[in-house]
Enzyme design. Structure first.
Site: not given
Ligand code: IPM
Ligand code: MG
Length: 368
Positions: A146, A195, A227, A255
């Protein structure tokens, strides 16, 4: 006691869920005798509309003057919103990344657990759910892909894009320590996800994590390839207590973990720095498709406010009260549309907030 809380109402359903969290904070303050002062600030799409930028120096300054910041969700529909016609560095998400970095919020805690009342919403089979599951993902939030160097250039006549995954040992050590500290207050197991069969950054991650583990002899460390972890989360989620991982893997796995609980509208998160300061937000997105209709579930934001009281303001009794009130309201059958099943009582965003506030009052009244 008086605290200053920053409020970022955000985009989409953000304003309505933050309003309910504020209702709960005000009720808690009144019932338990503390004072919260609020400072509204802008981030994401709302900030672009007002200032042309997704994050201004004003917001960063103001956030620094607060004890903690509570945020709704930011961003819009990328296919239709004008925010996404701006260059990437001016879009809503860029503001979020910048505030994480500017405030040094390197530790992102994302709990994922199954509410017994919401078992039927869990997409996993009953024999996999077993007695339920309860994990926290500890995601490194200010390093890795990031924040590494990135660019797109013409190389040998072809457009070529580069993103850089970079970690130094100090960045790994401080997040690993956080994960072990948290595991110490839970079931004493850290699963470090990497990984290492491919990436140098992961091999360093493993080496430093092993060194940190030696400082915490009563905590079990397990290493798992990313994975495999993705697979284990749907095969046997109960095996996890604390999952420690780098930024990108944590984004993806958190997620997945929230989805397997079946109730992403219920999950809170905290982003912390070296001090007690933190930025607290629901794990879910801004759901522009249902914004302004009173359908959004405010519980993830309300539970994020509870986390804020616990981690940043040291108000454990008040945090417990909010969490217990949420539990009681679920037990009584109140449900927003996302978690509604036949036989429950369907309520709006504001009614859910009212029910939780009423529980906080009643339960306190019962104990005096
Ligand atoms: C999260 C979101 C963010 C990330 C995005 C919106 C940049 O997906 O907080 O998980 O990838 O960190
Ligand atoms: Mg996210």
């Amino acid at each position: 006691m008086e605290f200053k809380i920053g409020l970022i109402r955000g985009d989409g359903i953000g304003p309505e869920i933050v309003e309910e969290a504020k209702k709960i904070l005000d009720t808690t303050a009144e019932v338990y005798g503390c004072t919260f002062r609020y400072s509204d600030m802008l981030l994401g799409g709302a900030s672009i509309d007002a200032t042309g930028l997704p994050l201004t120096e004003d917001t960063i300054e103001e956030a620094r003057s607060c004890d903690a910041v509570l945020m709704g969700s930011i961003g819009g529909d990328a296919a239709t919103s004008p925010w996404y016609r701006l260059e990437p560095s001016k879009r809503p998400e860029a503001g979020l990344l910048k505030i994480r970095s500017a405030l040094g919020l390197f530790a992102n805690l994302r709990p994922a657990y199954l509410y017994n009342e919401l078992r039927s919403a869990c997409p996993l089979r009953d024999e996999i759910i077993g007695d339920g599951f309860d994990m926290v993902i500890v995601r490194e939030l200010t390093g890795g892909l990031y924040f590494g160097e990135r660019h797109t250039d013409m190389v040998d006549g072809r457009l070529t894009a580069v993103d850089t995954l970079r970690y130094n040992e100090d960045e790994i050590r401080r997040i690993a320590r956080r994960a072990f500290e948290i595991a110490g207050k839970r079931r004493k197991k850290v699963t470090s996800v990497d990984k290492a069969n491919v990436l140098d950054s992961s091999r360093l991650w493993r080496k430093i994590t092993a060194e940190v583990a030696a400082e915490y002899p009563d905590i079990q460390l397990e290493n798992m390839l990313v994975d495999n972890c993705a697979m284990q989360l749907v095969r046997d989620p109960a095996q996890f207590d604390v999952i420690l991982t780098e930024n990108m893997f944590g984004d993806i796995l958190s997620d997945e973990a929230s989805m397997v609980t079946g109730s992403i509208g219920m999950l809170s998160s905290a982003s912390l720095n070296e001090t007690s300061f933190g930025l607290y937000e629901p794990s879910h997105g801004s759901a522009p498709d249902i914004a302004g209709q009173g359908k959004a579930n405010p519980i993830a934001t309300i539970l994020s406010a509870a986390m804020m009281l616990r981690y940043s303001l040291d108000l454990d009794t008040e945090a417990d009260a909010i969490e217990q009130a949420v539990q009681a309201v679920l037990s009584a059958g109140y449900r927003t549309p996302d978690i509604y099943t036949e036989g429950n009582i369907l309520v709006s965003t504001a009614e859910m907030g009212d029910q939780i506030a009423a529980q906080i009052r009643e339960r306190k009244a019962d104990t005096v």
